[in-house]
Design a protein around this motif. Structure first.
Motif, PDB file in Angstrom:
ATOM      1  N   GLU A 643      31.329  45.668  39.161  1.00 36.93           N
ATOM      2  CA  GLU A 643      31.261  46.142  40.546  1.00 36.93           C
ATOM      3  C   GLU A 643      32.019  45.194  41.469  1.00 36.93           C
ATOM      4  N   THR A 644      32.021  43.898  41.143  1.00 35.95           N
ATOM      5  CA  THR A 644      32.809  42.926  41.919  1.00 35.95           C
ATOM      6  C   THR A 644      34.291  43.263  41.790  1.00 35.95           C
ATOM      7  N   VAL A 645      34.717  43.607  40.569  1.00 41.95           N
ATOM      8  CA  VAL A 645      36.118  44.010  40.329  1.00 41.95           C
ATOM      9  C   VAL A 645      36.446  45.246  41.166  1.00 41.95           C
ATOM     10  N   ARG A 646      35.538  46.224  41.159  1.00 38.84           N
ATOM     11  CA  ARG A 646      35.784  47.461  41.922  1.00 38.84           C
ATOM     12  C   ARG A 646      35.889  47.180  43.419  1.00 38.84           C
ATOM     13  N   CYS A 647      35.034  46.294  43.938  1.00 40.48           N
ATOM     14  CA  CYS A 647      35.092  45.953  45.371  1.00 40.48           C
ATOM     15  C   CYS A 647      36.432  45.325  45.730  1.00 40.48           C
ATOM     16  N   LEU A 648      36.962  44.533  44.826  1.00 41.77           N
ATOM     17  CA  LEU A 648      38.280  43.921  45.053  1.00 41.77           C
ATOM     18  C   LEU A 648      39.366  45.002  45.008  1.00 41.77           C
ATOM     19  N   GLU A 649      39.287  45.874  44.021  1.00 37.29           N
ATOM     20  CA  GLU A 649      40.283  46.948  43.878  1.00 37.29           C
ATOM     21  C   GLU A 649      40.214  47.948  45.028  1.00 37.29           C
ATOM     22  N   ASP A 650      38.999  48.190  45.544  1.00 34.97           N
ATOM     23  CA  ASP A 650      38.812  49.158  46.643  1.00 34.97           C
ATOM     24  C   ASP A 650      39.082  48.540  48.014  1.00 34.97           C
ATOM     25  N   ASP A 651      39.495  47.270  48.040  1.00 31.41           N
ATOM     26  CA  ASP A 651      39.793  46.564  49.285  1.00 31.41           C
ATOM     27  C   ASP A 651      38.550  46.409  50.186  1.00 31.41           C
ATOM     28  N   ILE A 652      37.381  46.368  49.569  1.00 31.03           N
ATOM     29  CA  ILE A 652      36.161  46.068  50.334  1.00 31.03           C
ATOM     30  C   ILE A 652      36.171  44.586  50.686  1.00 31.03           C
ATOM     31  N   VAL A 653      36.688  43.762  49.777  1.00 32.73           N
ATOM     32  CA  VAL A 653      36.828  42.332  50.011  1.00 32.73           C
ATOM     33  C   VAL A 653      38.280  41.962  49.737  1.00 32.73           C
ATOM     34  N   ALA A 654      38.785  40.977  50.493  1.00 34.43           N
ATOM     35  CA  ALA A 654      40.238  40.734  50.478  1.00 34.43           C
ATOM     36  C   ALA A 654      40.727  39.883  49.319  1.00 34.43           C
ATOM     37  N   SER A 655      39.872  39.048  48.738  1.00 31.65           N
ATOM     38  CA  SER A 655      40.365  38.119  47.722  1.00 31.65           C
ATOM     39  C   SER A 655      39.264  37.750  46.733  1.00 31.65           C
ATOM     40  N   PRO A 656      39.642  37.324  45.513  1.00 30.41           N
ATOM     41  CA  PRO A 656      38.644  36.849  44.553  1.00 30.41           C
ATOM     42  C   PRO A 656      37.803  35.703  45.123  1.00 30.41           C
ATOM     43  N   ALA A 657      38.429  34.816  45.887  1.00 32.12           N
ATOM     44  CA  ALA A 657      37.715  33.667  46.471  1.00 32.12           C
ATOM     45  C   ALA A 657      36.570  34.147  47.352  1.00 32.12           C
ATOM     46  N   GLU A 658      36.846  35.127  48.226  1.00 27.67           N
ATOM     47  CA  GLU A 658      35.802  35.624  49.141  1.00 27.67           C
ATOM     48  C   GLU A 658      34.711  36.384  48.386  1.00 27.67           C
ATOM     49  N   ALA A 659      35.097  37.146  47.361  1.00 24.52           N
ATOM     50  CA  ALA A 659      34.104  37.879  46.568  1.00 24.52           C
ATOM     51  C   ALA A 659      33.146  36.906  45.884  1.00 24.52           C
ATOM     52  N   ASP A 660      33.697  35.889  45.247  1.00 19.28           N
ATOM     53  CA  ASP A 660      32.857  34.939  44.502  1.00 19.28           C
ATOM     54  C   ASP A 660      31.985  34.113  45.437  1.00 19.28           C
ATOM     55  N   MET A 661      32.524  33.694  46.572  1.00 17.22           N
ATOM     56  CA  MET A 661      31.724  32.898  47.509  1.00 17.22           C
ATOM     57  C   MET A 661      30.593  33.736  48.104  1.00 17.22           C
ATOM     58  N   ALA A 662      30.850  35.011  48.350  1.00 10.46           N
ATOM     59  CA  ALA A 662      29.799  35.885  48.897  1.00 10.46           C
ATOM     60  C   ALA A 662      28.618  35.976  47.928  1.00 10.46           C
ATOM     61  N   LEU A 663      28.909  36.067  46.638  1.00 13.66           N
ATOM     62  CA  LEU A 663      27.835  36.157  45.637  1.00 13.66           C
ATOM     63  C   LEU A 663      27.065  34.841  45.538  1.00 13.66           C
ATOM     64  N   ILE A 664      27.758  33.742  45.640  1.00 12.10           N
ATOM     65  CA  ILE A 664      27.093  32.433  45.539  1.00 12.10           C
ATOM     66  C   ILE A 664      26.239  32.181  46.777  1.00 12.10           C
ATOM     67  N   TYR A 665      26.789  32.457  47.957  1.00 12.68           N
ATOM     68  CA  TYR A 665      26.056  32.213  49.197  1.00 12.68           C
ATOM     69  C   TYR A 665      25.022  33.305  49.512  1.00 12.68           C
ATOM     70  N   GLY A 666      25.259  34.520  49.018  1.00 14.51           N
ATOM     71  CA  GLY A 666      24.385  35.640  49.395  1.00 14.51           C
ATOM     72  C   GLY A 666      23.237  35.902  48.448  1.00 14.51           C
ATOM     73  N   ILE A 667      23.472  35.757  47.121  1.00 11.32           N
ATOM     74  CA  ILE A 667      22.395  36.074  46.166  1.00 11.32           C
ATOM     75  C   ILE A 667      22.164  34.967  45.144  1.00 11.32           C
ATOM     76  N   GLY A 668      22.765  33.803  45.374  1.00 10.29           N
ATOM     77  CA  GLY A 668      22.480  32.669  44.485  1.00 10.29           C
ATOM     78  C   GLY A 668      23.105  32.771  43.109  1.00 10.29           C
ATOM     79  N   PHE A 669      24.278  33.453  43.008  1.00  4.10           N
ATOM     80  CA  PHE A 669      25.001  33.463  41.732  1.00  4.10           C
ATOM     81  C   PHE A 669      25.165  32.005  41.289  1.00  4.10           C
ATOM     82  N   PRO A 670      24.937  31.696  39.997  1.00  2.00           N
ATOM     83  CA  PRO A 670      24.972  30.291  39.563  1.00  2.00           C
ATOM     84  C   PRO A 670      26.279  29.589  39.941  1.00  2.00           C
ATOM     85  N   PRO A 671      26.239  28.615  40.857  1.00  2.00           N
ATOM     86  CA  PRO A 671      27.483  27.981  41.318  1.00  2.00           C
ATOM     87  C   PRO A 671      28.306  27.365  40.193  1.00  2.00           C
TER      88      PRO A 671
END
Length: 726
Positions: A643-671
């Motif tokens: 789903e992270t890949v799809r959000c990047l492909e659908d232009d919901i998020v602009a870059s891999p960096a922003e997608a990964d940081m959102a998961l770490i800061y928003g839901i505690g993805f293991p840093p």
């Protein structure tokens, strides 16, 4: 002029004192890149060849002293292997040792932040004078490495092993008063007196009043600790730090081991131990990912800075709805200095919001972060109101009423009538489309989403959601306000669930499939916590609230029926999540969900196993299968990553960096795993696609890779290019 470079100059004054100044051209801060370190080596050689010098003062031409090594070079350096890294560190040691061995006294004037390599530079001199507002520290363990340029050797000899362990393992930034108390610096003065104080120390050392040679000898010799003192200093610390850092973060404990191994050695041998340990850690996945996180964080901050430049300053704000969320937003705004109106339709609701804010401020007082007077002053930044009377001067409004599109739509249309034409309206919705909410507004260009995560005071992420008609000015103002509140804003485009919730719910879908096939939900929790999540999926659902999860699941099912349709739970397709909700098990909200909750000694909810929950879950179990830990991890992580890949492909998020940081800061993805896209890179895109295809055959579209991802796999591409690919 003794030496002139791009980052370093060395000048001689009339009293034969040399001043080495770090002032990197074209940059706002000093960083120790490979080029700057090379310059430092040349500058030190020039000093060694200069006759008649009586002392050296090291200073900075920037507001900060030196913020550390140039982290942007790390991945490229790490790629060169262990032998290269050891050799590189030993070369830096030679330069730093040459400063320490100069034939005259040396002092550093620390005017601002001195971290990592910057702190290691100042440890080479005989004396240190610090500005009142400066900070020093060795935060390398936060990047999965340890101080490799003498920090593990010099600091313990300067401030004692136990203090050095605390500073290095904790990666702390230490204030001037604490540094003076520990003996890390010799004096603390106002910045305008720094140079005079440093020159005074050099004069006293030159006259023999201060014994600079004795200082050097102490830093070069073994630590003066007997066997019992060593055991007390190191063995106890290792156990405590290992417990605090957890099994996935080896650097803090490794740093203690390096200090311990080097304690009985003289300078050269202790530095060799440090250099080798640094290289080993630098080649670990943890260090690679944590350095990647730092770089991603810089990307996010840079983007936020660009948005901020497009906005007028936000000086007065308002929050609509004074519940727990509204109270949390009001507290965060007030605590960071932006005055806020808190509006509700009932007095008791306003009192609840104020109570929430007061409680959070009181905790700050308890922790000695604030005085009672400061708390009282900050509370005046929150003004409760039942009317829109004072909304004419508000720059930005956060709507935080109940998660219902009709209610939110009506409240937003109502407040629009009471604010100025340039006021920005935002909605703290977690799932409702921003385009849908904008339909009733006269000025949709002034409207966007501002999604805070609960609890507001703890969670760093704010999703700023751009609607189809949202202007750059609205986005910029919202980003600026989020940053003023001490948050990390990430701009995303509108879609069901936006970015973080859209990615989170396939993870919950994976959990529902596992439970249906007979997996024990408590075991799933344990496996995912061992994987690195702060809490497993069942526990997380209880914390989020099963009612919230069901509502959001319905939004996802409507938005993405092909792969998330089952989340609406119609007919006999009810999931364990829906069953909990229908049986009034809402999680921590009413002390029963997948677990039951009791108060612990501190009054916080503590989860306990509950047979009633197991009895309910049995109703959805369709088969009994055995799952290995790897099976559980794959079934949970693949849908989230896809789903992270799809959000990047659908232009919901602009870059891999922003997608990964959102998961770490928003839901505690293991840093230490770097984020969902870095996790795919680590597995290998082709391997990940194979794994997803295998699971999709059994479990359906939620696990099916996208065509673009297949093409990436075929082409051998990654989400993050390697250092060699640039």
């Amino acid at each position: 002029m003794i030496y002139q470079g791009n980052a370093i100059t060395v000048a001689r004054n009339g009293d034969d004192i040399a001043t080495l100044t770090f002032d990197l051209k074209g940059e706002s801060v000093n960083k120790l890149s490979s080029a700057v370190v090379q310059e430092l080596g040349d500058a030190v050689k020039a000093l060694e060849n200069e006759n008649g010098l009586k002392g050296l003062m090291i200073t900075s031409g920037k507001d900060a002293f030196i913020v550390g090594a140039d982290i942007t070079e790390f991945h490229g350096l790490f790629d060169k292997g262990e032998e290269y890294l050891v050799e590189m560190n030993l070369k830096v040691h030679d330069i730093f040792n040459a400063i320490e061995d100069l034939p005259f006294p040396t002092v550093t004037a620390i005017n601002g932040l001195a971290l990592g390599g910057g702190c290691e530079v100042l440890l080479t001199t005989d004396f240190r004078v610090m500005g009142e507002k400066a900070k020093i520290g060795l935060p390398e363990t936060k990047l999965g490495i340890l101080p490799g340029w003498g920090g593990c050797v010099r600091l313990p000899r300067l401030i004692g092993a136990d203090n050095a362990v605390e500073w290095i393992a904790g990666g702390t930034e230490n204030r001037a008063a604490d540094a003076l108390k520990m003996g890390a610096v010799d004096a603390v003065v106002p910045n305008d007196q720094l140079e005079a104080a440093a020159l005074d120390i050099l004069a006293r050392a030159a006259s023999g009043e201060l014994d600079y040679q004795a200082r050097r000898d102490e830093k070069k010799q073994p630590l003066k600790l007997n066997a019992i003192e060593q055991m007390m200093a190191f063995e106890t610390a290792k156990g405590y730090v290992a417990g605090k850092a957890g099994p996935h973060y080896p650097a803090p404990v490794e740093a203690i081991k390096v200090i311990q191994k080097g304690a009985g050695e003289e300078r050269a041998r202790a530095q060799a131990i440090e250099a080798k340990a640094f290289a080993k850690l630098a080649l670990s996945n943890v260090a690679f990912n944590l350095v990647g996180l730092f770089m991603n964080d810089q990307v996010v901050k840079k983007k936020a800075g660009k948005y901020e430049k497009q906005a007028q300053p936000v000086k007065q704000t308002a929050v609509l709805g004074a519940g727990i969320m509204g109270g949390g937003i009001a507290y965060q705004s007030a605590s960071k200095g932006t005055p806020i109106l808190m509006k509700d339709i009932k007095d008791e609701a306003l009192e609840l919001g104020l109570k929430e804010s007061r409680k959070l401020f009181a905790k700050q007082v308890e922790r000695k972060k604030l005085t009672t007077e400061q708390m009282a002053e900050k509370l005046t930044n929150i003004r409760p109101t039942l009317s829109y009377g004072d909304f004419g001067n508000v720059d930005l409004v956060v709507e935080a009423v109940v998660e219902n599109p009709k209610v939110k739509g009506a409240v937003l249309a109502e407040v629009e009538e009471s604010v100025g034409e340039g006021t920005i309206l935002t909605s703290n919705t977690s799932t409702i489309s921003i385009n849908r909410l904008a339909q009733n507004l006269k000025r949709p260009e002034n409207f966007c989403g501002m999604h805070f995560f609960n609890p507001v005071h703890r969670m760093p992420l704010v999703e700023v959601i751009r609607g189809a008609k949202t202007s750059d000015a609205a986005v910029g103002a919202t980003v600026a306000y989020a940053r003023a509140m001490g948050k990390t804003p990430i701009v995303v485009n509108d879609c069901p669930g936006f970015l973080v919730n859209r990615i989170l719910f396939p993870y919950f879908g994976g959990f529902s499939f596992l439970v249906e096939q007979g997996a024990d939900f408590q075991r799933v929790d344990k496996v995912m916590e061992k994987f690195g999540w702060p809490m497993g999926p069942a526990y997380l659902l209880d914390v989020v609230g099963l009612d919230t999860a069901v509502h959001a699941g319905e939004v996802m099912a409507e938005g993405f029926p092909d792969r998330m349709g089952s989340m609406s739970g119609e007919g006999d397709k009810k999931s364990a999540i829906q069953l909990m909700y229908e049986n009034d098990r809402l999680g921590q909200k009413n002390d029963k969900g997948f677990y039951a909750y009791e108060e612990d000694r501190k009054g916080k909810p503590k989860k306990v196993s509950d047979e009633a929950a197991y009895a309910l879950v049995k109703q959805v179990v369709k088969e009994e299968k055995e799952f290995s830990d790897d099976d559980i991890i794959a079934r949970m992580m693949v849908p989230l990553c896809l789903e992270t890949v799809r959000c990047l492909e659908d232009d919901i998020v602009a870059s891999p960096a922003e997608a990964d940081m959102a998961l770490i800061y928003g839901i505690g993805f293991p840093p230490f795993r770097g984020g969902a896209l870095r996790y795919i890179d680590a597995l290998g895109v082709a391997e990940f696609v194979k794994l997803a295809d295998r699971l999709a055959q059994e479990l359906g579209p939620l696990y099916a890779p996208t065509e673009k991802l297949r093409k990436m796999a075929d082409a051998g591409k990654r989400f993050y290019p390697t250092a060699s690919q640039g």
